[in-house]
Motif scaffolding. Structure first.
Motif, PDB file in Angstrom:
ATOM      1  N   LEU A  33      -5.705   2.712  -9.407  1.00  0.00           N
ATOM      2  CA  LEU A  33      -5.868   2.368 -10.813  1.00  0.00           C
ATOM      3  C   LEU A  33      -7.194   2.207 -11.050  1.00  0.00           C
ATOM      4  O   LEU A  33      -7.839   1.305 -10.465  1.00  0.00           O
ATOM      5  N   SER A  97      -6.893  -1.316 -20.447  1.00  0.00           N
ATOM      6  CA  SER A  97      -6.621  -0.110 -20.104  1.00  0.00           C
ATOM      7  C   SER A  97      -6.477   0.050 -18.532  1.00  0.00           C
ATOM      8  O   SER A  97      -7.413  -0.386 -17.791  1.00  0.00           O
ATOM      9  N   THR A  99      -5.650   3.373 -15.793  1.00  0.00           N
ATOM     10  CA  THR A  99      -5.360   4.701 -15.965  1.00  0.00           C
ATOM     11  C   THR A  99      -5.514   4.978 -14.342  1.00  0.00           C
ATOM     12  O   THR A  99      -6.244   4.316 -13.640  1.00  0.00           O
ATOM     13  N   GLU A 101      -3.094   6.667 -10.808  1.00  0.00           N
ATOM     14  CA  GLU A 101      -1.658   7.171 -10.317  1.00  0.00           C
ATOM     15  C   GLU A 101      -1.172   5.922  -9.468  1.00  0.00           C
ATOM     16  O   GLU A 101      -1.771   5.125  -8.919  1.00  0.00           O
ATOM     17  N   PRO A 106       1.463   9.718 -12.766  1.00  0.00           N
ATOM     18  CA  PRO A 106       0.094   9.210 -13.828  1.00  0.00           C
ATOM     19  C   PRO A 106       0.285   7.954 -14.530  1.00  0.00           C
ATOM     20  O   PRO A 106       1.785   7.770 -14.821  1.00  0.00           O
ATOM     21  N   ARG A 108      -1.030   5.682 -17.664  1.00  0.00           N
ATOM     22  CA  ARG A 108      -2.132   5.801 -19.018  1.00  0.00           C
ATOM     23  C   ARG A 108      -1.487   4.581 -19.751  1.00  0.00           C
ATOM     24  O   ARG A 108      -0.447   4.727 -20.297  1.00  0.00           O
ATOM     25  N   TRP A 109      -2.113   3.569 -19.558  1.00  0.00           N
ATOM     26  CA  TRP A 109      -1.641   2.389 -20.292  1.00  0.00           C
ATOM     27  C   TRP A 109      -2.586   1.664 -21.005  1.00  0.00           C
ATOM     28  O   TRP A 109      -3.883   1.629 -20.462  1.00  0.00           O
ATOM     29  N   GLN A 110      -2.496   1.095 -22.292  1.00  0.00           N
ATOM     30  CA  GLN A 110      -3.359   0.410 -23.171  1.00  0.00           C
ATOM     31  C   GLN A 110      -2.679  -0.901 -23.513  1.00  0.00           C
ATOM     32  O   GLN A 110      -1.444  -0.949 -23.987  1.00  0.00           O
TER      33      GLN A 110
END
Length: 129
Positions: A33, A97, A99, A101, A106, A108-110
């Motif tokens: 990450l 954030s 990003t 794997e 995948p 993708r978090w915020q």
């Protein structure tokens, strides 16, 4: 014996399945990450890389962060907030954030937070850098 029409239909269906592969998944077993914190203007104020299995990267609490993420299958939104910590009430919004794997999937978090302390407490120990 299978009639010619049925064999032709089965062959066409087989080709259709081959022509449209399953959605791509990243390489299984990858646990990496990129973590960033940005301020209200979009400027990056903190950054760390986190590798798990094996533990590594620039994150100062990598082992603890990996353990916390393992408990929630790599989903930062499911992290348990740190108990017993009071944050100051200064409003200085930040966005955390993640990003990369997690086990080949995948990420993708915020998350927006009122200040960096509140972000750290809500995501402890992942954004503790």
């Amino acid at each position: 014996m299978i009639p010619l029409r049925i064999r032709a239909a089965l062959a066409a269906a087989s080709l259709t399945v081959l022509a449209f592969p399953a959605p791509a998944q990243a390489e299984p077993g990858v646990y990496h990450l990129n973590l960033t914190v940005t301020d209200q203007s979009g400027r990056t104020t903190a950054r760390a890389e986190l590798d798990c299995h094996p533990v590594g990267g620039s994150h100062p609490m990598a082992a603890e962060a990996c353990q916390a993420l393992d408990r929630v299958d790599g989903d930062p939104s499911r992290l348990t907030p740190q108990a017993g910590v009071d944050c100051y009430q200064l409003y200085r919004p930040v966005t955390g954030s993640a990003t990369g794997e997690w086990n080949g999937w995948p990420v993708r978090w915020q998350m927006e937070s009122g200040n960096d302390c509140k972000l750290r407490v809500a995501t402890y120990p992942v954004f503790s850098f």
